[in-house]
Design an enzyme around this catalytic site. Sequence first.
Site, PDB file in Angstrom:
ATOM      1  N   LYS A   1      -3.332   3.292  -2.838  1.00  0.00           N
ATOM      2  CA  LYS A   1      -4.468   4.168  -3.093  1.00  0.00           C
ATOM      3  C   LYS A   1      -4.376   5.325  -2.114  1.00  0.00           C
ATOM      4  O   LYS A   1      -4.290   5.130  -0.907  1.00  0.00           O
ATOM      5  CB  LYS A   1      -5.794   3.448  -2.883  1.00  0.00           C
ATOM      6  CG  LYS A   1      -5.977   2.160  -3.677  1.00  0.00           C
ATOM      7  CD  LYS A   1      -7.396   1.633  -3.459  1.00  0.00           C
ATOM      8  CE  LYS A   1      -7.601   0.288  -4.120  1.00  0.00           C
ATOM      9  NZ  LYS A   1      -7.031  -0.802  -3.323  1.00  0.00           N
TER      10      LYS A   1
ATOM     11  N   ASP B   1       0.820  -1.208   0.000  1.00  0.00           N
ATOM     12  CA  ASP B   1       0.000   0.000   0.000  1.00  0.00           C
ATOM     13  C   ASP B   1       0.854   1.258   0.000  1.00  0.00           C
ATOM     14  O   ASP B   1       2.031   1.244   0.386  1.00  0.00           O
ATOM     15  CB  ASP B   1      -0.902   0.040   1.240  1.00  0.00           C
ATOM     16  CG  ASP B   1      -2.126  -0.845   1.106  1.00  0.00           C
ATOM     17  OD1 ASP B   1      -2.421  -1.279  -0.017  1.00  0.00           O
ATOM     18  OD2 ASP B   1      -2.776  -1.090   2.143  1.00  0.00           O
TER      19      ASP B   1
ATOM     20  N   MET C   1      -9.704   8.151   7.076  1.00  0.00           N
ATOM     21  CA  MET C   1      -9.921   8.817   5.786  1.00  0.00           C
ATOM     22  C   MET C   1     -10.903   9.980   5.944  1.00  0.00           C
ATOM     23  O   MET C   1     -11.799  10.186   5.137  1.00  0.00           O
ATOM     24  CB  MET C   1     -10.420   7.813   4.740  1.00  0.00           C
ATOM     25  CG  MET C   1      -9.391   6.745   4.405  1.00  0.00           C
ATOM     26  SD  MET C   1     -10.050   5.361   3.433  1.00  0.00           S
ATOM     27  CE  MET C   1     -10.751   4.332   4.750  1.00  0.00           C
TER      28      MET C   1
END
Length: 270
Positions: free
Chosen positions: A63, A41, A177
């Site tokens: 991402k 990641d 997030m």
Amino acid sequence: MPHDEFPAGSVWLVGAGPGDPDLLTRKALRLIAAADIVFYDALVGAEVLALISGDAERVSVGKRSGRHSKDQGTIDTLIVAAALAGRRVVRLKGGDPAIFARTAEEVAACAAAGVAVRICPGITAASAAVAAAGSSLTLRGVARRLTFVTAHAQAGAPLDLDWGTLATPDTTLAIYMGRAAAATVSQQLVAAGRHPDTPVLVVVNASLPTERVIRGRLSALAFLVDTISATDPAILIVGEAMAGAPPTIGSAVAARTDRAIAAAHRPLTD
């Protein structure tokens, strides 16, 4: 590592933790060192990647806030193909694979192809964040519930959460997030009954030498988030358990500065 723990043609989904390589589990270290190929990641730090064998292939599948090097379907396909080619595959995920990490999809893809897959847990960002602040996610008699929330919605979609449940005063919220949605989170929680003065933490680069702990209150959450770099990972923690924690070594000056910033942002009507 025993071959029966990591046979050729199998997959391990490994939690890389919040960034500090010393927070990896011993099993994670063994698996990373034994892998033939590692899919990692964006939030897996350079010091953790340095633990990968020099003979192993490294593939970035990160991402970050809409910037995806690979979509999830492609990642699933790459993992399965590597395992079917007889390689020992590590899928290295920031934090813990069980928390907002698309793990179920990768497990399902492996299972559909007949590939053996297992999970090695890791320390999640919320745990590292409150450790940096010298605090706790729960507090006897005050914070009896802990809720992990992702504030990342699909493009163009509203952030559809059960705000009434999240606004209960005995709940600590760990919001992943949440940078882009900080204003919405603050507004919706207050509208649902959470007190505007509820303590919050914004923890940047948790567990790393550059970690920063920003303290404030719920009504100023959007402003607090705006004070940090857009490229630094951050987690938001909301709840009464965040009140009154002692400053940690290395963060005392930053914490005093951040409290002063938050105080200066208080509305004149307070």
